[in-house]
Motif scaffolding. Structure first.
Motif: not given
Length: 250
Positions: A94-100
């Motif tokens: 799970l990636f938690t940064c919305s910019a990528f």
């Protein structure tokens, strides 16, 4: 019995085959972050909703700084982090940064295990809700990709949801300076000005800390990413993961 208890602590599901053998699936979940503020909310949600999973954190907080530098290869670095997690035996990521978002999509396409973008589960919730949906962000560079992702999901689901986007960069600045209380207050103040929305999304994992304050100033449904994302990842991992036999002592 002690061995059995230890085994059950690390498994997400078990089926007894005999008195000495169970089939178990060990869940190693990797949480990949670009900001430290995202770590706490998702860890809390993992512990609450999926305590039997083993959760590990990978943090590269230079990604947010380097995102606007075309020479920084942030997309390749995102994919490298996912590859590292897979090498360590990840059952899901799970990636938690919305910019990528686009980089995460590339990472997901290179593996069979579930790899989730931070907001896709929340977007599904909001789109299923339908009607007028607001998204309150604090990090402007992330907005274009998030809007694209929302509209793609909306089109696939043939929804009538209409998205309006608002940004509170001052809240991000407060969070970066260590003032979470100020961050939460600024987000809540923005939400108090929003009327006529069926749902309001807090755009980032780091903004989920403002949920209680936000819900206190609006009658609209306030949605956050961590809860929806952990629930979706759990469903996908359990569906995807095979079971392995473990021998227990008498």
């Amino acid at each position: 019995m002690q061995e059995q208890a230890r085994t059950k602590f690390f498994v997400s599901y078990c089926i007894f085959i005999s008195s000495k053998t169970i089939w178990v699936s060990v869940m190693r979940i990797y949480l990949i972050h670009a900001v430290m503020a995202a770590m706490g909310p998702v860890q809390q949600e993992i512990h609450r909703a999926w305590p039997e999973a083993e959760a590990f954190n990978l943090l590269d907080d230079s990604l947010e700084v380097d995102r606007t530098d075309p020479q920084s290869n942030t997309s390749e670095r995102i994919q490298a982090l996912a590859h590292y997690a897979i090498q360590q035996g990840a059952s899901g990521i799970l990636f938690t940064c919305s910019a990528f978002g686009e980089a995460v999509e590339k990472a997901a396409s290179a593996t069979d295990i579930p790899v989730l973008k931070p907001n896709e589960a929340m977007f599904h919730q909001a789109i299923e809700q339908g009607g007028r949906v607001a998204m309150v962000a604090t990090f402007e560079p992330a907005i274009a990709g998030m809007e694209r992702e929302f509209l793609e999901i909306k089109q696939r689901q043939d929804s009538d949801a209409v998205l309006a986007i608002f940004c509170v960069p001052e809240a991000r600045q407060a969070l970066q300076s260590g003032d979470q209380e100020r961050h939460d207050q600024l987000v809540a103040e923005k939400i108090s000005d929003l009327v006529g929305f069926d749902a309001i999304m807090l755009a980032h994992f780091s903004t989920s800390s403002a949920k209680n304050k936000a819900q206190g100033v609006t009658d609209s449904l306030v949605l956050t990413s961590p809860g929806a994302a952990v629930a979706m990842l759990k469903r996908q991992v359990l569906k995807n993961r095979p079971y392995d036999p473990v021998q227990l002592s008498s």
